[in-house]
Scaffold this motif. Structure first.
Motif, PDB file in Angstrom:
ATOM      1  N   PHE A   9      -0.517 -13.970   8.799  1.00 56.34           N
ATOM      2  CA  PHE A   9      -0.342 -12.538   8.408  1.00 56.34           C
ATOM      3  C   PHE A   9       0.739 -11.825   9.079  1.00 56.34           C
ATOM      4  CE2 PHE A   9      -4.570 -12.230   5.863  1.00 56.34           C
ATOM      5  CZ  PHE A   9      -4.475 -13.156   5.422  1.00 56.34           C
ATOM      6  N   THR A  10       1.670 -10.819   8.276  1.00 59.29           N
ATOM      7  CA  THR A  10       2.482 -10.030   8.961  1.00 59.29           C
ATOM      8  C   THR A  10       2.280  -8.756   8.189  1.00 59.29           C
ATOM      9  OG1 THR A  10       3.814 -12.093   9.462  1.00 59.29           O
ATOM     10  CG2 THR A  10       4.832  -9.506   9.611  1.00 59.29           C
ATOM     11  N   ILE A  11       1.935  -7.761   9.281  1.00 62.15           N
ATOM     12  CA  ILE A  11       2.023  -6.268   8.536  1.00 62.15           C
ATOM     13  C   ILE A  11       3.297  -5.646   9.108  1.00 62.15           C
ATOM     14  CG2 ILE A  11       1.044  -5.390  10.913  1.00 62.15           C
ATOM     15  CD1 ILE A  11      -0.638  -3.523   9.234  1.00 62.15           C
ATOM     16  N   SER A  12       3.572  -4.962   8.147  1.00 58.78           N
ATOM     17  CA  SER A  12       5.017  -4.189   8.157  1.00 58.78           C
ATOM     18  C   SER A  12       4.717  -2.795   7.500  1.00 58.78           C
ATOM     19  CB  SER A  12       6.140  -4.903   7.797  1.00 58.78           C
ATOM     20  OG  SER A  12       6.125  -5.279   6.609  1.00 58.78           O
ATOM     21  N   ARG A  13       5.857  -1.920   7.810  1.00 62.14           N
ATOM     22  CA  ARG A  13       5.877  -0.739   6.933  1.00 62.14           C
ATOM     23  C   ARG A  13       7.082  -0.126   6.818  1.00 62.14           C
ATOM     24  NH1 ARG A  13       2.440   3.145  10.633  1.00 62.14           N
ATOM     25  NH2 ARG A  13       3.100   4.642   9.005  1.00 62.14           N
ATOM     26  N   ASP A  14       7.412   0.714   5.899  1.00 64.99           N
ATOM     27  CA  ASP A  14       8.514   1.257   5.520  1.00 64.99           C
ATOM     28  C   ASP A  14       8.467   2.745   5.372  1.00 64.99           C
ATOM     29  OD1 ASP A  14      10.918   2.568   4.390  1.00 64.99           O
ATOM     30  OD2 ASP A  14      11.243   0.673   3.177  1.00 64.99           O
ATOM     31  N   ASN A  15       8.368   3.571   6.490  1.00 64.65           N
ATOM     32  CA  ASN A  15       7.897   4.944   6.439  1.00 64.65           C
ATOM     33  C   ASN A  15       9.067   5.761   5.510  1.00 64.65           C
ATOM     34  OD1 ASN A  15       5.975   4.480   8.281  1.00 64.65           O
ATOM     35  ND2 ASN A  15       7.319   5.116  10.037  1.00 64.65           N
ATOM     36  N   ALA A  16      10.091   5.506   5.386  1.00 70.40           N
ATOM     37  CA  ALA A  16      11.200   6.181   4.086  1.00 70.40           C
ATOM     38  C   ALA A  16      10.132   5.931   2.908  1.00 70.40           C
ATOM     39  CB  ALA A  16      12.248   5.476   4.168  1.00 70.40           C
ATOM     40  N   LYS A  17       9.403   4.773   2.740  1.00 69.10           N
ATOM     41  CA  LYS A  17       8.987   4.690   1.025  1.00 69.10           C
ATOM     42  C   LYS A  17       7.386   4.822   1.395  1.00 69.10           C
ATOM     43  CE  LYS A  17      12.181   1.076  -0.062  1.00 69.10           C
ATOM     44  NZ  LYS A  17      12.324  -0.178  -0.905  1.00 69.10           N
ATOM     45  N   ASN A  18       6.942   5.545   2.297  1.00 65.85           N
ATOM     46  CA  ASN A  18       5.494   5.531   2.670  1.00 65.85           C
ATOM     47  C   ASN A  18       4.812   4.490   2.227  1.00 65.85           C
ATOM     48  OD1 ASN A  18       6.171   8.189   3.506  1.00 65.85           O
ATOM     49  ND2 ASN A  18       4.819   9.241   2.134  1.00 65.85           N
ATOM     50  N   THR A  19       5.187   3.033   2.582  1.00 65.74           N
ATOM     51  CA  THR A  19       4.386   1.842   2.235  1.00 65.74           C
ATOM     52  C   THR A  19       4.222   1.238   3.436  1.00 65.74           C
ATOM     53  OG1 THR A  19       5.415   2.106   0.084  1.00 65.74           O
ATOM     54  CG2 THR A  19       4.652   0.032   0.819  1.00 65.74           C
ATOM     55  N   CYS A  43       0.875  -1.208  -0.040  1.00 65.26           N
ATOM     56  CA  CYS A  43       0.233  -0.035  -0.219  1.00 65.26           C
ATOM     57  C   CYS A  43       1.014   1.306  -0.095  1.00 65.26           C
ATOM     58  CB  CYS A  43      -0.865  -0.002   1.355  1.00 65.26           C
ATOM     59  SG  CYS A  43      -1.790   1.491   1.357  1.00 65.26           S
ATOM     60  N   ALA A  44       0.620   1.875  -1.051  1.00 62.11           N
ATOM     61  CA  ALA A  44       1.660   3.048  -1.197  1.00 62.11           C
ATOM     62  C   ALA A  44       0.980   4.375  -0.845  1.00 62.11           C
ATOM     63  CB  ALA A  44       2.227   3.274  -2.578  1.00 62.11           C
ATOM     64  N   ALA A  45       1.386   5.171  -0.048  1.00 64.29           N
ATOM     65  CA  ALA A  45       0.627   6.294   0.340  1.00 64.29           C
ATOM     66  C   ALA A  45       1.255   7.560  -0.156  1.00 64.29           C
ATOM     67  CB  ALA A  45       0.474   6.362   1.935  1.00 64.29           C
ATOM     68  N   SER A  46       0.537   8.514  -0.511  1.00 64.11           N
ATOM     69  CA  SER A  46       1.017  10.029  -0.645  1.00 64.11           C
ATOM     70  C   SER A  46       0.943  10.799   0.593  1.00 64.11           C
ATOM     71  CB  SER A  46       0.420  10.539  -1.889  1.00 64.11           C
ATOM     72  OG  SER A  46      -0.917  10.891  -1.387  1.00 64.11           O
ATOM     73  N   GLY A  47       1.869  11.659   0.605  1.00 67.13           N
ATOM     74  CA  GLY A  47       1.662  12.647   1.716  1.00 67.13           C
ATOM     75  C   GLY A  47       2.665  12.667   2.582  1.00 67.13           C
TER      76      GLY A  47
END
Length: 116
Positions: A68-78, A22-26
């Motif tokens: 399921f495993t949720i994760s995020r990469d704040n540098a990529k806004n994903t 999930c790519a997020a703008s902003g």
């Protein structure tokens, strides 16, 4: 206004795996806890998993816990959702959004179909 674009869905056999993105703008993406939801025809959208703004804390509904495993990469806004050991009952359109209101505008979602 945050925009969300989900991808990574597809058709998979039971027991298989997929990774949703999930790519997020902003610029404020890293300020919000995020979540994945899913919806099947005729049913309300269901919460699946969430992750804190820093990524240090996660939460899952019982039916996906351990698979399921949720994760995020704040540098990529994903934000990601790794789905293993998929079951036919996981078939749904998957969406991401902020964990709590006010929600951002919902994206198109990504379809996951698990065949038995």
């Amino acid at each position: 206004q945050v925009q969300l674009v989900e991808s990574g869905g597809g058709l998979v056999q039971a027991g298989g795996s997929l990774r949703l993105s999930c790519a997020a703008s902003g610029r404020t993406f890293s300020s919000f806890a995020m979540a994945w939801f899913r919806q099947t025809p005729g049913k309300q959208r269901e919460f699946v998993a969430s992750i804190s703004d820093s990524g240090d804390s996660t939460y899952y509904i019982d039916s996906v816990k351990g698979r399921f495993t949720i994760s995020r990469d704040n540098a990529k806004n994903t934000v990601y959702l790794r789905m293993n050991s998929l079951k036919p009952e996981d078939t749904a359109v998957y969406y991401c959004n902020r964990y709590s209101i006010p929600f951002a505008s919902w994206g198109q979602g990504t379809q996951v179909i698990v065949s038995s």
